[in-house]
Design a protein around this motif. Sequence first.
Motif, PDB file in Angstrom:
ATOM      1  N   TYR A 139       0.861  -1.186   0.000  1.00 12.57           N
ATOM      2  CA  TYR A 139       0.000   0.000   0.000  1.00 12.57           C
ATOM      3  C   TYR A 139       0.895   1.233   0.000  1.00 12.57           C
ATOM      4  O   TYR A 139       1.892   1.290   0.732  1.00 12.57           O
ATOM      5  CB  TYR A 139      -0.892  -0.025   1.243  1.00 12.57           C
ATOM      6  CG  TYR A 139      -1.440   1.322   1.647  1.00 12.57           C
ATOM      7  CD1 TYR A 139      -2.537   1.883   0.991  1.00 12.57           C
ATOM      8  CD2 TYR A 139      -0.868   2.031   2.707  1.00 12.57           C
ATOM      9  CE1 TYR A 139      -3.037   3.121   1.369  1.00 12.57           C
ATOM     10  CE2 TYR A 139      -1.373   3.267   3.092  1.00 12.57           C
ATOM     11  CZ  TYR A 139      -2.459   3.803   2.421  1.00 12.57           C
ATOM     12  OH  TYR A 139      -2.940   5.017   2.805  1.00 12.57           O
ATOM     13  N   PHE A 140       0.530   2.219  -0.843  1.00 10.53           N
ATOM     14  CA  PHE A 140       1.297   3.453  -0.918  1.00 10.53           C
ATOM     15  C   PHE A 140       0.376   4.632  -0.598  1.00 10.53           C
ATOM     16  O   PHE A 140      -0.614   4.848  -1.311  1.00 10.53           O
ATOM     17  CB  PHE A 140       1.901   3.638  -2.314  1.00 10.53           C
ATOM     18  CG  PHE A 140       2.867   2.557  -2.687  1.00 10.53           C
ATOM     19  CD1 PHE A 140       4.203   2.651  -2.330  1.00 10.53           C
ATOM     20  CD2 PHE A 140       2.447   1.432  -3.385  1.00 10.53           C
ATOM     21  CE1 PHE A 140       5.103   1.642  -2.662  1.00 10.53           C
ATOM     22  CE2 PHE A 140       3.335   0.425  -3.719  1.00 10.53           C
ATOM     23  CZ  PHE A 140       4.667   0.533  -3.352  1.00 10.53           C
TER      24      PHE A 140
ATOM     25  N   ASP B  61       8.488  14.551  -4.340  1.00 14.12           N
ATOM     26  CA  ASP B  61       7.172  14.869  -4.908  1.00 14.12           C
ATOM     27  C   ASP B  61       6.469  13.614  -5.402  1.00 14.12           C
ATOM     28  O   ASP B  61       5.247  13.477  -5.267  1.00 14.12           O
ATOM     29  CB  ASP B  61       7.315  15.859  -6.065  1.00 14.12           C
ATOM     30  CG  ASP B  61       7.604  17.279  -5.602  1.00 14.12           C
ATOM     31  OD1 ASP B  61       7.561  17.529  -4.375  1.00 14.12           O
ATOM     32  OD2 ASP B  61       7.880  18.143  -6.456  1.00 14.12           O
ATOM     33  N   LYS B  62       7.223  12.707  -5.954  1.00 16.08           N
ATOM     34  CA  LYS B  62       6.639  11.502  -6.540  1.00 16.08           C
ATOM     35  C   LYS B  62       6.145  10.504  -5.490  1.00 16.08           C
ATOM     36  O   LYS B  62       5.268   9.689  -5.758  1.00 16.08           O
ATOM     37  CB  LYS B  62       7.644  10.830  -7.486  1.00 16.08           C
ATOM     38  CG  LYS B  62       7.956  11.669  -8.725  1.00 16.08           C
ATOM     39  CD  LYS B  62       8.979  10.996  -9.609  1.00 16.08           C
ATOM     40  CE  LYS B  62       9.332  11.853 -10.817  1.00 16.08           C
ATOM     41  NZ  LYS B  62       8.196  12.017 -11.736  1.00 16.08           N
ATOM     42  N   ILE B  63       6.728  10.547  -4.288  1.00 12.92           N
ATOM     43  CA  ILE B  63       6.276   9.633  -3.230  1.00 12.92           C
ATOM     44  C   ILE B  63       5.289  10.319  -2.280  1.00 12.92           C
ATOM     45  O   ILE B  63       4.934   9.761  -1.241  1.00 12.92           O
ATOM     46  CB  ILE B  63       7.454   9.037  -2.436  1.00 12.92           C
ATOM     47  CG1 ILE B  63       8.224  10.124  -1.672  1.00 12.92           C
ATOM     48  CG2 ILE B  63       8.395   8.272  -3.375  1.00 12.92           C
ATOM     49  CD1 ILE B  63       9.345   9.555  -0.789  1.00 12.92           C
TER      50      ILE B  63
ATOM     51  N   LEU C  21       9.767   3.218   2.444  1.00 12.06           N
ATOM     52  CA  LEU C  21       8.849   2.367   1.691  1.00 12.06           C
ATOM     53  C   LEU C  21       9.260   2.265   0.230  1.00 12.06           C
ATOM     54  O   LEU C  21       9.127   1.204  -0.396  1.00 12.06           O
ATOM     55  CB  LEU C  21       7.419   2.914   1.821  1.00 12.06           C
ATOM     56  CG  LEU C  21       6.305   2.135   1.127  1.00 12.06           C
ATOM     57  CD1 LEU C  21       6.269   0.679   1.574  1.00 12.06           C
ATOM     58  CD2 LEU C  21       4.954   2.811   1.386  1.00 12.06           C
ATOM     59  N   LEU C  22       9.782   3.356  -0.321  1.00 10.65           N
ATOM     60  CA  LEU C  22      10.291   3.323  -1.696  1.00 10.65           C
ATOM     61  C   LEU C  22      11.406   2.297  -1.828  1.00 10.65           C
ATOM     62  O   LEU C  22      11.455   1.527  -2.801  1.00 10.65           O
ATOM     63  CB  LEU C  22      10.789   4.710  -2.089  1.00 10.65           C
ATOM     64  CG  LEU C  22      11.497   4.829  -3.440  1.00 10.65           C
ATOM     65  CD1 LEU C  22      10.553   4.518  -4.590  1.00 10.65           C
ATOM     66  CD2 LEU C  22      12.095   6.233  -3.612  1.00 10.65           C
TER      67      LEU C  22
ATOM     68  N   THR D 105      10.499   1.360  -6.615  1.00  7.88           N
ATOM     69  CA  THR D 105       9.264   1.628  -7.355  1.00  7.88           C
ATOM     70  C   THR D 105       8.192   2.139  -6.407  1.00  7.88           C
ATOM     71  O   THR D 105       7.986   1.568  -5.331  1.00  7.88           O
ATOM     72  CB  THR D 105       8.767   0.363  -8.078  1.00  7.88           C
ATOM     73  OG1 THR D 105       9.756  -0.063  -9.020  1.00  7.88           O
ATOM     74  CG2 THR D 105       7.460   0.625  -8.813  1.00  7.88           C
ATOM     75  N   TRP D 106       7.510   3.217  -6.792  1.00  7.35           N
ATOM     76  CA  TRP D 106       6.393   3.758  -6.017  1.00  7.35           C
ATOM     77  C   TRP D 106       5.126   3.557  -6.838  1.00  7.35           C
ATOM     78  O   TRP D 106       5.011   4.068  -7.935  1.00  7.35           O
ATOM     79  CB  TRP D 106       6.611   5.239  -5.722  1.00  7.35           C
ATOM     80  CG  TRP D 106       5.615   5.798  -4.743  1.00  7.35           C
ATOM     81  CD1 TRP D 106       4.428   6.409  -5.046  1.00  7.35           C
ATOM     82  CD2 TRP D 106       5.712   5.791  -3.314  1.00  7.35           C
ATOM     83  NE1 TRP D 106       3.783   6.777  -3.900  1.00  7.35           N
ATOM     84  CE2 TRP D 106       4.540   6.421  -2.817  1.00  7.35           C
ATOM     85  CE3 TRP D 106       6.662   5.313  -2.421  1.00  7.35           C
ATOM     86  CZ2 TRP D 106       4.306   6.588  -1.441  1.00  7.35           C
ATOM     87  CZ3 TRP D 106       6.433   5.478  -1.060  1.00  7.35           C
ATOM     88  CH2 TRP D 106       5.277   6.099  -0.578  1.00  7.35           C
TER      89      TRP D 106
END
Length: 382
Positions: free
Chosen positions: A23-24, A237-239, A287-288, A294-295
């Motif tokens: 889960y992200f 920003d991406k995560i 978590l990344l 990979t996110w």
Amino acid sequence: MKLHFLAIISLIAFTDLYAQEYYFPDLNANWEQRAAKSFKINDLSLQEAVAFAEANEYSGSRDLRIAILKGFEKEPFHKILGPTKKRGGPAGMILKNGYIVAQWGDTKRVDMTFSVTKSFLSTMAGLAEDEGLITDTKDAVGDYIWDGTFDGAHNSKITWEHLLQQNSAWSGELWGGKDWADRPPSKGGIDDWKLATPKEPGTVMEYNDVRVNVLAYSLTHVWRKPMPLVLKEKIMDKIGASSTWRWFGYDDAWTVIDGLKMKSVTGGGHSGAGIFISAEDMARFGLLFLNNGTWKNERLISDAWIKKATTPSKPNVNYGYMWWLNKKGDRHWEGLSENIYYAAGFGGNFIVIDKENDVVVVTRWLEPSKIGEFMTKVNAAF
């Protein structure tokens, strides 16, 4: 043939049963929590681990200027060169498959993170290699940085890998810091340390922030932009990280690239500066890495880089590319997986990646000597 077919079907079913989907958390969304029992985690043991973290706060002053000056009082010429911030109390999070199964303290509070910053800095080098700005970490840094920083018979031998593994023995001065004055050995006179012939690059690990800051300076010139901007655009920003984290350099650490004045950041905070960040943003970064770069469905860091970053260096089996490794060595946590790796910073700041249990642990302001015992208690809950 029929039995062989059934065996394949059983293997597929077994694989599907145990395949983990992470889960992200989305940007600005509440991070979903799950009860420990939903993952067959012993809740009592988990709460005992949390209570242990809360009861074993780092013994240094909450005024980090005082803690820093006390912690490095034996270092010649040591002084505060960059921003500091008074810290909060113990805080942390434990993620299982991306879900929060335990948390304590103020996880949104922004605090200094000291040498945890090094694992972020290492990632900036990884992105540079992934994008071809650095062809290979075994290249000599002087092939990329030709302003004199890596001139001379000794410094010209230094590779990116040497800097990343902290075994470069780079010799010189940067931002007012002399390499020989940074974290000198406790035995022997200062003159012996100051006048000693630099060790051959790649042979001896020496924890040395001046040399780490040389890496930050070199990466700033390779990227041709400030490291906080690279980190923000390529990773944070991406995560879905918050807008509250900051990455500082020393007050006078300015360089000019393409006619633009830029701040060169630090890889730690033992003279101030470094990354100031919340436990929640640290957990997103962890978590990344748990998901091998990979996110969700977007690859941000190559799997090849993460493998390189977590490969033991020859001089120190417990150290890779600015990540600590739980291999059998001086820093091994007995009874825990040798595949665990972690970022660690002054005052008891940690991001722990436990791939075998699909777990990320972030703990802040834990007495550093207690981290092995704490992780043993966490592990016992699984």
